[in-house]
Design an enzyme around this catalytic site. Sequence first.
Site, PDB file in Angstrom:
ATOM      1  N   HIS A 146       1.750   2.011  -3.466  1.00  9.78           N
ATOM      2  CA  HIS A 146       0.708   2.794  -4.168  1.00  9.78           C
ATOM      3  C   HIS A 146       0.784   4.266  -3.764  1.00  9.78           C
ATOM      4  CE1 HIS A 146      -1.478  -0.472  -6.026  1.00  9.78           C
ATOM      5  NE2 HIS A 146      -1.906  -1.004  -4.894  1.00  9.78           N
ATOM      6  N   GLU A 182       0.825  -1.214   0.000  1.00 14.03           N
ATOM      7  CA  GLU A 182       0.000   0.000   0.000  1.00 14.03           C
ATOM      8  C   GLU A 182       0.862   1.269   0.000  1.00 14.03           C
ATOM      9  OE1 GLU A 182      -2.925  -0.287  -0.784  1.00 14.03           O
ATOM     10  OE2 GLU A 182      -3.296  -2.388  -0.285  1.00 14.03           O
ATOM     11  N   ASP A 197       2.224 -12.852   1.831  1.00 20.23           N
ATOM     12  CA  ASP A 197       3.347 -12.040   2.330  1.00 20.23           C
ATOM     13  C   ASP A 197       4.705 -12.704   2.092  1.00 20.23           C
ATOM     14  OD1 ASP A 197       1.555 -10.131   3.140  1.00 20.23           O
ATOM     15  OD2 ASP A 197       2.256 -10.051   5.231  1.00 20.23           O
ATOM     16  N   HIS A 234      -0.362  -1.630  -9.628  1.00 22.76           N
ATOM     17  CA  HIS A 234      -0.258  -3.090  -9.569  1.00 22.76           C
ATOM     18  C   HIS A 234       0.580  -3.568 -10.744  1.00 22.76           C
ATOM     19  CE1 HIS A 234      -4.159  -3.188  -7.045  1.00 22.76           C
ATOM     20  NE2 HIS A 234      -3.115  -3.395  -6.264  1.00 22.76           N
TER      21      HIS A 234
HETATM   22 ZN   LIG Z   1      -2.819  -2.766  -4.396  1.00 21.77          ZN
END
Ligand SMILES: [Zn+2]
Length: 315
Positions: A229, A226, A286, A235
């Site tokens: 972003h 995040e 993860d 993405h």
């Molecule tokens: Zn994302």
Amino acid sequence: MKKILLSAVALLMLFSCQNDTTESTPSADAIAKRGCASQEVLAAQLKANPSLALRMNEIEAFTQKSILTGRLVNGKVQIPVVVNVLYRTTAENISLAQIQSQIDVLNQDFNAANSDFNQVPSLFAGVKANVGISFVLEAVYRKATTKTSWGTNDAMKIASQGGIAPTSPTTKMNLWACTIGGGILGYAQFPGGSSSTDGVVIDSKYLGNTGTAAYPFNLGRTATHEVGHWMNLRHIWGDATCGSDLVSDTPTHNAANSGVPAYPSYSTCSGNPVEMTMNYMDYTDDRGMYMFSNGQKSRMAAVFVSGGSRASFRL
Ligand SMILES: [Zn+2]
């Protein structure tokens, strides 16, 4: 290779014509696949505010110009982080240790200091990046709530809706920790949006790598993704089949990957490249993501140079 030099018209279309895609929404109790709502939130913001597309096109043009001219930030960028915790249950009122573990993960992942960085395949050894941006925990604010989940409409950022307003969003990165619901692990606001909603939202069950952090999203990588972003990364599949992430050194991906794909995983897009499934901007678990690329580093750096949309964060 991807087209990075999109014309202003093409970019306008990119930002204006996104469909409202509906993601699969498994129950909030058992999230099987990563869900990030950043692109959907952006689509909603663009719908509500057409001038945002113009502003984002300008940021994109500035980004590409900075990359081409090599006018990227040299000095260290250190991001002060304000964490806003909204809780109904004691579990949601996550500990300071859990919050600090998230800051530690961000510092590792953005400085090639993560213990799995050496797992990057040799194919991508030449493009794996030390982004060189660090984070420091500045403050934690906590507020009790009766809400069982917050959704993705930014209510957690608005005091009159029971949330916590951001603190100094032009000089500090605000992070909201709460239960989001709907299968969404987190979402971020891209550069160019309103400062009153600027920051990242992370479901408290997927924040940091201790306490309530829940497998397979228990290594703090939701926030790494995040914050990517928030620093203008898309993405890796470009939110479209064989789409572009506006980065030249990442392979073209078919779509989002989930779980931990076996390597090598070939794209069926033009040229059948090996996908960079271990990139933080994919949708893997993860433990499956452990690198940014140099091209992504350049996009992020362009945000912080003089004239960049987050230049106010520079020391
Ligand atoms: Zn994302």
